[in-house]
Motif scaffolding. Sequence first.
Motif, mmCIF file in Angstrom:
data_model
loop_
_atom_site.group_PDB
_atom_site.id
_atom_site.type_symbol
_atom_site.label_atom_id
_atom_site.label_comp_id
_atom_site.label_asym_id
_atom_site.label_seq_id
_atom_site.Cartn_x
_atom_site.Cartn_y
_atom_site.Cartn_z
ATOM 1 N N ALA A 107 0.470 -1.268 -0.062
ATOM 2 C CA ALA A 107 -0.321 0.823 0.183
ATOM 3 C C ALA A 107 0.564 1.397 0.354
ATOM 4 O O ALA A 107 0.679 2.382 -0.722
ATOM 5 N N ILE A 124 -6.921 -7.529 5.916
ATOM 6 C CA ILE A 124 -6.981 -5.610 5.038
ATOM 7 C C ILE A 124 -7.192 -4.873 6.693
ATOM 8 O O ILE A 124 -6.435 -3.155 6.283
ATOM 9 N N LEU A 168 -4.848 0.795 4.697
ATOM 10 C CA LEU A 168 -5.088 2.613 4.233
ATOM 11 C C LEU A 168 -4.853 3.610 4.403
ATOM 12 O O LEU A 168 -4.815 4.362 4.407
ATOM 13 N N CYS A 188 -4.983 1.951 -4.757
ATOM 14 C CA CYS A 188 -5.071 1.226 -3.122
ATOM 15 C C CYS A 188 -6.157 1.928 -2.390
ATOM 16 O O CYS A 188 -6.539 0.552 -2.069
ATOM 17 N N LEU A 207 -8.666 -1.236 -0.966
ATOM 18 C CA LEU A 207 -8.792 -1.275 0.345
ATOM 19 C C LEU A 207 -10.011 -1.368 0.539
ATOM 20 O O LEU A 207 -11.161 -1.939 1.748
ATOM 21 N N ALA A 241 -12.738 -2.414 3.617
ATOM 22 C CA ALA A 241 -11.667 -1.765 5.215
ATOM 23 C C ALA A 241 -11.954 -0.950 5.498
ATOM 24 O O ALA A 241 -12.613 0.328 5.336
#
Length: 166
Positions: free
Chosen positions: A45, A64, A75, A86, A90, A95
């Motif tokens: 990420a 995640i 994140l 990304c 996510l 996320a």
Amino acid sequence: MALPGDPRRLCRLVQEGRLRDLQEELAVARGCRGPAGDTLLHCAARHGRQDILAYLVEAWSMDIEATNRDYKRPLHEAASMGHRDCVRYLLGRGAVVDSLKKADWTPLMMACTRKNLDVIQDLVEHGANPLLKNKDGWNSFHIASREGHPVILRNARLFGSSPGAS
């Protein structure tokens, strides 16, 4: 020479986008973490490697929501570095948009330290609360103001109807 499964080597493979080499070493190193407690998801990420991020999540079922020693999640890394693909990946995988790292910083707050309006918009559209405050009492608008990003500040509507409120 780094040994197979060495977190630094694995992170370097992620940074360089060497998916095939990474695949070969993952069986040995699945649970390894870097010196700051980062997982390979954090590394992917942070470096904008959405293809590797997806591979790790989908083929290896990596979490995640994994946190490092500062409670950062992947994140946070993607948002702070402005890696929109990304961030979207996510968020699309569920996320937690308002997750907190140490000092109560959200991914939105971290995105506000960069000049990336698209990432900020994506986070807000996925329900990020711009009025949450960190341990110093700063919300996302305060952070964007401190950074002095005129484009972001002109879009103050992203931060709610009363950016300085609450």
